[in-house]
Scaffold this active site. Structure first.
Site, PDB file in Angstrom:
ATOM      1  NE  ARG A 151       4.402 -54.151   5.713  1.00  0.00           N
ATOM      2  CZ  ARG A 151       4.322 -53.004   5.545  1.00  0.00           C
ATOM      3  NH1 ARG A 151       3.237 -52.739   4.675  1.00  0.00           N
ATOM      4  NH2 ARG A 151       4.885 -51.947   5.853  1.00  0.00           N
ATOM      5  CG  LEU A 201      -0.158 -56.368  -4.653  1.00  0.00           C
ATOM      6  CD1 LEU A 201       0.711 -56.738  -5.674  1.00  0.00           C
ATOM      7  CD2 LEU A 201      -0.230 -57.595  -3.505  1.00  0.00           C
ATOM      8  CG  ASP A 202       1.032 -53.139   1.895  1.00  0.00           C
ATOM      9  OD1 ASP A 202      -0.189 -52.847   1.870  1.00  0.00           O
ATOM     10  OD2 ASP A 202       1.673 -54.110   2.474  1.00  0.00           O
ATOM     11  CE  LYS A 203       5.500 -44.915  -2.612  1.00  0.00           C
ATOM     12  NZ  LYS A 203       5.711 -43.865  -2.048  1.00  0.00           N
ATOM     13  CB  THR A 240       3.978 -55.357  -1.762  1.00  0.00           C
ATOM     14  OG1 THR A 240       4.053 -55.051  -0.384  1.00  0.00           O
ATOM     15  CG2 THR A 240       3.759 -56.778  -2.278  1.00  0.00           C
TER      16      THR A 240
END
Length: 291
Positions: free
Chosen positions: A221, A117-119, A121
């Site tokens: 995104r 997961l993105d930082k 998120t």
């Protein structure tokens, strides 16, 4: 050996000169072996002491057994170390929690990491405790038997109650730190489904439930931005003017994106669903919009 490790992992071993025939390293994946050749394989440790250390960072554990650890990741923490974050990542925390028993298939800096997961998120994250489990989960994802469901808030009014975005994604040619929808031959297929949950008028934003069939970097995104509905507070793919206007009235400090549900079959054959409720900052934003 091949039953416990992925093809990609084996190719990395050859590339890094960890596979030898008669004490000489194999230099090409296409190397032809002969009857009687003695093949030796040096498995690298997933925990290089110089770069990766266990750190006592609290984890919100959703589920755990001998093969898997499922956590509710907080926003603001990276999943694995990179050039900008050498410590204080989920990997550092999991090393402290699990010890030196994690899957090494993902690479020396990503022990146990099946997906990421993105930082900024938050939400459900799956960790493999051994190579056999990692290989099982990777196969589940490759064969699209994993259901990943997110909640997100986007700028604009989405007219359709549901829809799909099927567009390949590749590294952006003008900015290598970003991804973009692309027709390049090396672009990877990507499919996103979205379902409208609510529309707010002031500011004009839409609350969505999103399901991703593929798992490309920044997929949600990139896809939503490509059709004109950027995620709220997304500084990379979003709308700078709209973000600034939103920040005047709402204290949200990160993108509104949360991995809410994950459904997958465990190595023991049991089908499980994991859930993480909206964290406080996202729920507070919704409450303010509703008010």
């Amino acid at each position: 050996f091949g039953e416990e490790h992925s093809r990609t992992f084996l190719q990395k071993l050859i590339k890094n000169k960890n596979v030898h025939i008669s004490e000489k390293p194999i230099l090409k994946v296409s190397h032809i072996v002969n009857e009687g050749d003695l093949i030796t394989i040096d498995l690298p440790s997933p925990l290089p002491d110089a770069k990766l250390i266990a750190e006592n960072i609290p984890l919100s554990v959703v589920y755990e057994d001998e093969n898997v650890l499922v956590i509710n990741k907080s926003a603001g923490i990276c999943v694995h170390p990179d050039h900008a974050h050498q410590s204080k990542t989920i990997v550092n925390a999991v090393l402290f929690y699990c010890g030196n028993t994690l899957s090494g298939i993902g690479g020396v800096l990503r022990p146990g990491i099946v997906h990421r997961l993105d930082k900024d998120t938050s939400g459900i994250l799956l960790i493999a405790k051994n190579d056999t489990a990692h290989r099982h989960f990777a196969k589940e994802m490759a064969e699209r038997r994993v259901k990943k469901e997110y909640r997100t808030l986007v700028f604009g009014k989405i007219k359709n109650t549901e829809g799909s975005i099927e567009a390949p994604i590749a590294r952006d040619e003008r900015d290598r730190k970003k991804m973009s929808v692309s027709n390049a031959s090396h672009a990877k297929p990507a499919l996103t489904h979205f379902f409208l949950q609510e529309i707010f008028q002031d500011p004009l934003v839409s609350l969505l439930k999103v399901q991703i069939v593929t798992g490309r970097t920044h997929q949600i995104r990139v896809h939503l931005s490509s059709i004109g509905f950027p995620v709220v507070c997304d500084e990379t793919y979003g709308n700078e003017i709209l973000n600034k206007q939103f920040a005047k009235d709402f204290p949200l400090k990160r993108i509104f994106l949360h991995a809410e549900r994950l459904e997958i079959t465990l190595p023991n054959g049991e089908r499980k669903e994991f859930y993480a409720p909206l964290p406080e900052d996202l729920q507070k934003t919704l409450n303010m919009l509703e008010a």
